[in-house]
Design an enzyme around this catalytic site. Structure first.
Site, mmCIF file in Angstrom:
data_model
loop_
_atom_site.group_PDB
_atom_site.id
_atom_site.type_symbol
_atom_site.label_atom_id
_atom_site.label_comp_id
_atom_site.label_asym_id
_atom_site.label_seq_id
_atom_site.Cartn_x
_atom_site.Cartn_y
_atom_site.Cartn_z
ATOM 1 C CB SER A 120 6.238 -12.035 0.393
ATOM 2 O OG SER A 120 5.257 -11.763 1.362
ATOM 3 C CG HIS A 141 10.506 -11.617 2.331
ATOM 4 N ND1 HIS A 141 10.691 -12.276 3.526
ATOM 5 C CD2 HIS A 141 9.165 -11.583 2.135
ATOM 6 C CE1 HIS A 141 9.523 -12.624 4.034
ATOM 7 N NE2 HIS A 141 8.575 -12.221 3.207
#
Length: 228
Positions: free
Chosen positions: A22, A48
């Site tokens: 990610s 995130h």
């Protein structure tokens, strides 16, 4: 030697891989940004947490913010004062325990509620005042993600009472005084801060920023151990 933090990382390889992938996607898609090597991991973790690239640019740092936060954690036993329980619940207990950090919130205390009713103020204001009375604000990391009035009161305490937190992570969300409270915090020179311009914010972002600081502190710890 592994470069993975043992305390502030995900606990399984699968979890670590997802989180690292990610972060790699964010790095690839974010484009130019103004943040240095200490600031960017904090902003990246905030992105995130919300999948919102607007925090690239909206997030602002006092010049001493990152180092002040890392040093406060490395000292050990630093109190963390939050405006709401959600921040304390969202923070990883093992990560806090590793640095001897105890999280505090007073928003639901009976005396706080009573004082807010008596003075026709907010619980958030009275909670900050209680933290001050208890001697918890000086040297603390203060996280505010919900209540603009808590941040406004904290700025008042800094200016009028000489309160000196180690770091303020001031990110209240909302439409009434949220943007104004963060702009007010950003005018403070005596206390390091991390803020978000405008209305965006929230407890999840405060948690993300503090988790990033914990990771930076652990990495610094590991470097010191390796050097020794």
């Amino acid at each position: 030697m592994s470069t993975v933090n043992t305390v502030t990382e995900q606990l399984t390889r699968a979890g670590q891989a997802i989180e690292h992938d990610s972060f790699a996607i964010i790095d690839a898609e974010v484009g130019p940004h103004p943040y240095d090597a200490g600031q960017w991991p904090i902003v990246r973790r905030m992105i995130h947490a919300n999948a919102d690239f607007d925090f690239n640019g909206l997030t602002r740092f006092h010049p001493r913010a990152v180092e002040a936060g890392v040093q406060a954690l490395l000292r050990g036993g630093t109190p963390l004062v939050a405006d709401v329980e959600m921040i304390c619940s969202g923070l990883s207990a093992p990560r806090l325990a590793h640095f001897g950090v105890q999280a505090h919130h007073f928003i639901s205390d009976a005396d706080v509620i009573e004082a807010a009713r008596a003075e026709d103020s907010t619980r958030a204001v009275q909670a900050m005042r209680k933290a001050h009375r208890l001697g918890l604000l000086d040297g603390a990391i203060v996280g505010i993600g919900n209540a603009p009035t808590a941040l406004i009161e904290l700025v008042r305490l800094v200016r009028e009472a000489g309160v000196r937190p180690a770091l303020v992570v001031g990110m209240p969300v909302g439409f009434v005084s949220a943007a104004e409270s963060k702009a007010l915090m950003a005018e403070v020179e005596a206390v390091p801060w991390i803020v978000i311009d405008g209305r965006k914010g929230g407890s999840t972002l405060v948690v993300a920023a503090i988790h990033a600081l914990l990771a930076l502190a652990e990495a610094r710890q590991r470097q010191g151990t390796a050097a020794g």
